[in-house]
Design a protein around this motif. Structure first.
Motif, PDB file in Angstrom:
ATOM      1  N   VAL A   1      -0.358  -1.199  -8.441  1.00  0.00           N
ATOM      2  CA  VAL A   1      -0.849  -2.357  -7.450  1.00  0.00           C
ATOM      3  C   VAL A   1      -0.882  -3.720  -8.319  1.00  0.00           C
ATOM      4  O   VAL A   1      -0.385  -4.805  -7.454  1.00  0.00           O
TER       5      VAL A   1
ATOM      6  N   LEU B   1      -7.115  -5.024  -1.422  1.00  0.00           N
ATOM      7  CA  LEU B   1      -6.274  -4.791  -2.843  1.00  0.00           C
ATOM      8  C   LEU B   1      -6.407  -5.307  -3.935  1.00  0.00           C
ATOM      9  O   LEU B   1      -6.430  -5.138  -5.109  1.00  0.00           O
TER      10      LEU B   1
ATOM     11  N   GLU C   1       0.795  -1.221  -0.009  1.00  0.00           N
ATOM     12  CA  GLU C   1      -0.036   0.036   0.038  1.00  0.00           C
ATOM     13  C   GLU C   1       0.834   1.254   0.067  1.00  0.00           C
ATOM     14  O   GLU C   1       0.635   2.238  -0.620  1.00  0.00           O
TER      15      GLU C   1
END
Length: 390
Positions: free
Chosen positions: A218, A239, A208
């Protein structure tokens, strides 16, 4: 030789119903409800599947071809993986990493084992690096390893949230991820950063931080061992909804489960309940890794060895638990293949590699396996063994 499988219920991984499938030159040449070959001089092996399930050969994004571990001393180093372990699990494609030990285990030895398994029929790839930072490589850089070494498709398994890791900073992880991404772009490979996630409280916070503070997306990261405990699953689900693939470890022990690890099949269901897309979940074996049991102070109490067959067992448990077959086979085959840019793997379609498994629809027993059209298991009997295996 041509091989024609008739009367199979085909999962591509989507359910295609009853079909015949023709294999030729290692690839899938035709799929249709009624295939008939005409002409003289054509050597065809015809197999009646009798409505058994024909599914893609499984794709394992994390194994350890040359063993691993050693957390209990030299005598606890785990053994090299034989090809029979992959065949009995229905795994046609495996990716190997090093892990904790990048001193007595080397990338060069891992590559040699990868080539050896390939010579016997298994499709193999590798990650450069190990748990540690600075990253161990063959050529001197992550980028060059990916560009110059065919089997290298990413870096892994770099350790975060683990006392055995190098406690790298966000800036260091961002730099590693960027090097892997560029190496992947220049070589046409996935260039993933495959992360070992330990059981420390930091969990996925480093990912993060990297994505907030640096120009790293990500989805560059591919973390494994997400099923260690409920908190990690929940953070991973968050996520995953932003685009990150999650990998669950099939190999486990009663000790790890007692401490909160969630068996992979149960975790697949949990992630789906949390709203994670099927396409964002994969499963891996951690085959021939050590599965250490540490106390609260990091002292080793014991260890066992990861098993390739744990992936097949997870598939069977998912099916028994009522997860739709198309979902299960996506998680076990096509999702990892897509994430790792292995375009001809993990699917049953014309032009794809003829990596195929036959399963009984009632017991989910694996009966037959093909690697690129070559039969490796026939009615439960393994046909290919290692050079030194009896």
């Amino acid at each position: 030789m041509l091989t024609l499988i008739k009367n199979a219920r085909v999962f591509s991984p989507a359910d295609q119903g009853l079909n015949d499938v023709l294999m030729a030159n290692g690839s899938i040449a035709a799929i249709a409800p009624e295939l008939t070959l005409t002409g003289s001089g054509v050597d065809v092996e015809t197999i009646d599947a009798e409505a058994r399930w024909l599914v893609p050969g499984f794709v394992d994004p994390l194994a350890h071809f040359n063993g691993g571990g050693g957390e209990g001393g030299f005598h606890t180093r785990t053994p090299v993986m034989p090809i029979t372990d992959a065949i009995e699990a229905g795994i046609a494609t495996m990716v190997s990493g090093l892990g904790t030990d990048a001193s007595t285990r080397t990338l060069e030895d891992m590559l040699a084992n990868a080539h050896g398994l390939s010579n016997l029929g298994l499709t193999t790839y590798c990650y450069t690096g190990s748990y540690q930072y600075p990253v161990v490589t063959v050529t001197g850089s992550i980028r060059n390893d990916l560009i110059l070494i065919d089997k290298m498709i990413g870096i892994g398994e770099l350790a975060i949230a683990d006392k055995r890791g190098s406690q790298l900073t966000a800036a260091e992880l961002a730099r590693v991820a960027s090097e892997a991404k560029v190496g992947g772009l220049l070589s046409g490979k996935a260039g993933v950063t495959f992360l070992h996630v330990g059981d420390e409280q930091s969990q996925l916070s480093l990912i993060e931080q990297v994505t907030q503070d640096f120009d790293v997306d990500v989805n560059q990261f591919y973390p494994t061992h997400i099923n260690r405990h409920t908190g990690l699953v929940q953070q991973g689900a968050h996520l995953a909804k932003q685009g990150m693939m999650l990998d669950l470890t099939c190999s486990t022990t009663p000790e790890l489960v007692a401490e909160g690890e969630i068996p992979a099949a149960k975790c697949v269901a949990k992630l789906l309940d949390l709203g994670v897309a099927v396409s964002q979940i994969s499963i891996s074996t951690d085959a021939n890794a050590s599965l250490p049991d540490f106390d609260a102070h990091g002292q080793l109490r014991g260890l066992k060895v990861g098993r390739a067959v744990s992936l097949l067992e997870t598939v069977q448990e998912c099916l028994r638990d009522g997860i739709p077959p198309a979902t299960v086979f996506a998680v076990a085959a096509s999702n990892a293949a897509k994430r790792l840019k292995l375009d001809h793997k993990g699917t049953i379609e014309i032009g794809a590699d003829a990596d195929l498994n036959l399963l009984c629809p009632d017991s989910f027993t694996l009966t037959d396996v093909w690697y690129r059209g070559r039969r490796m298991m026939n009615n439960g009997e393994i046909l290919q063994r290692g050079y030194f295996q009896p």
